[in-house]
Motif scaffolding. Structure first.
Motif, PDB file in Angstrom:
ATOM      1  N   ILE A   1       0.827  -1.204   0.000  1.00  0.00           N
ATOM      2  CA  ILE A   1       0.000   0.000   0.000  1.00  0.00           C
ATOM      3  C   ILE A   1       0.864   1.258   0.000  1.00  0.00           C
ATOM      4  N   SER A   2       2.082   1.137   0.459  1.00  0.00           N
ATOM      5  CA  SER A   2       3.026   2.257   0.472  1.00  0.00           C
ATOM      6  C   SER A   2       3.514   2.546  -0.946  1.00  0.00           C
ATOM      7  N   GLN A   3       3.309   3.780  -1.401  1.00  0.00           N
ATOM      8  CA  GLN A   3       3.695   4.146  -2.764  1.00  0.00           C
ATOM      9  C   GLN A   3       5.189   3.901  -3.022  1.00  0.00           C
ATOM     10  N   PRO A   4       6.093   4.418  -2.166  1.00  0.00           N
ATOM     11  CA  PRO A   4       7.522   4.175  -2.403  1.00  0.00           C
ATOM     12  C   PRO A   4       7.907   2.697  -2.315  1.00  0.00           C
ATOM     13  N   SER A   5       7.191   1.942  -1.483  1.00  0.00           N
ATOM     14  CA  SER A   5       7.459   0.502  -1.408  1.00  0.00           C
ATOM     15  C   SER A   5       7.180  -0.162  -2.751  1.00  0.00           C
ATOM     16  N   ARG A   6       6.116   0.279  -3.414  1.00  0.00           N
ATOM     17  CA  ARG A   6       5.789  -0.300  -4.718  1.00  0.00           C
ATOM     18  C   ARG A   6       6.892  -0.001  -5.739  1.00  0.00           C
ATOM     19  N   THR A   7       7.466   1.194  -5.652  1.00  0.00           N
ATOM     20  CA  THR A   7       8.531   1.524  -6.596  1.00  0.00           C
ATOM     21  C   THR A   7       9.779   0.701  -6.327  1.00  0.00           C
ATOM     22  N   VAL A   8      10.117   0.492  -5.070  1.00  0.00           N
ATOM     23  CA  VAL A   8      11.262  -0.367  -4.756  1.00  0.00           C
ATOM     24  C   VAL A   8      10.967  -1.803  -5.192  1.00  0.00           C
ATOM     25  N   ALA A   9       9.745  -2.269  -4.963  1.00  0.00           N
ATOM     26  CA  ALA A   9       9.362  -3.618  -5.410  1.00  0.00           C
ATOM     27  C   ALA A   9       9.489  -3.728  -6.928  1.00  0.00           C
ATOM     28  N   TRP A  10       9.029  -2.690  -7.638  1.00  0.00           N
ATOM     29  CA  TRP A  10       9.140  -2.657  -9.107  1.00  0.00           C
ATOM     30  C   TRP A  10      10.603  -2.724  -9.528  1.00  0.00           C
ATOM     31  N   THR A  11      11.456  -1.974  -8.853  1.00  0.00           N
ATOM     32  CA  THR A  11      12.882  -1.950  -9.173  1.00  0.00           C
ATOM     33  C   THR A  11      13.508  -3.328  -8.988  1.00  0.00           C
ATOM     34  N   LEU A  12      13.222  -3.962  -7.867  1.00  0.00           N
ATOM     35  CA  LEU A  12      13.768  -5.291  -7.594  1.00  0.00           C
ATOM     36  C   LEU A  12      13.306  -6.307  -8.636  1.00  0.00           C
TER      37      LEU A  12
END
Length: 224
Positions: A11-22
């Motif tokens: 649900i955390s926006q920045p978490s989604r971006t880090v997940a996308w990066t990984l």
């Protein structure tokens, strides 16, 4: 190779971006789902992972790294030698892409969360009273001003730096997605931004993460 442990919440926006990066870079890692407040404010988390109790964070072996853009830059430097998410080689092109990443974290996130936090997050997580209808309207108007600025900056480009998706596009997308979803907004009045949003949202990894986010958000609402 270093062991990477990723602390996040979909649900955390920045978490989604880090997940996308990984996922996009194919980086092997252990994912630890981390609950807001209950986990992020625990003694274990604040003493070992992030003293400020925020998400996302990663552990590289025994070294904690917080702040999504710092995490993304580290991952790009270590695992993106071909420039798939941030340009390599050309320092000016790299600076242009990192500018978008920083605009996402400073200008865009601050604007979105200035409305989402009091209208949605605080009432949902902490039982706080929502702002008055008049105050909510003012907060949403500020969000729309940011939409307009992004629409202008985008211009006729496909992505913010040109014709190639970078992680900065993804970071901005995730911030706008949360605002649009929880504040029930769209981009119909911002045609360039609207087209960009549809294009970025079609990314396969981002589509998968968005689906997970909507499911998690629905479950969280039901549990309150």
């Amino acid at each position: 190779m270093s062991k990477i442990t990723f602390y996040g919440n979909i649900i955390s926006q920045p978490s989604r971006t880090v997940a996308w990066t990984l996922k996009t870079l194919g980086v092997e890692h252990e994912y630890k789902h981390t609950e807001f407040v209950k986990d992020t404010r625990s003694e274990e988390y604040t003493s070992k992972v992030n003293i400020f109790g925020q998400l996302p964070a990663i552990m590289v072996d025994d070294t904690p790294i917080a702040q999504s853009n710092t995490i993304i830059r580290y991952l790009a430097n270590e695992h993106d030698k071909d420039g798939n998410i941030l340009p390599t080689g050309d320092h000016l092109e790299r600076a242009k892409a990192e500018e978008i990443l920083d605009i996402a974290a400073t200008n865009v996130r601050q604007s979105m969360m200035a409305a989402v936090a009091p209208i949605v997050v605080a009432p949902l997580l902490f039982g706080a009273e929502k702002p008055s209808e008049e105050e909510q309207k003012k907060l949403v108007e500020e969000v729309k001003k940011t939409f307009e600025k992004l629409n202008t900056k985008l211009g006729d480009k496909t992505y913010f730096t040109g014709d190639k998706l970078t992680v900065g596009d993804v970071q901005i997308y995730n911030e706008l997605q949360t605002a649009a979803t929880f504040l029930e907004l769209d981009f119909a009045d911002y045609p360039q931004l609207d087209a960009w949003y549809e294009t970025v949202g079609a990314n396969e990894v981002l589509t998968e993460l968005s689906k997970e986010m909507f499911e998690a958000a629905a479950a969280m609402k039901e549990s309150k």
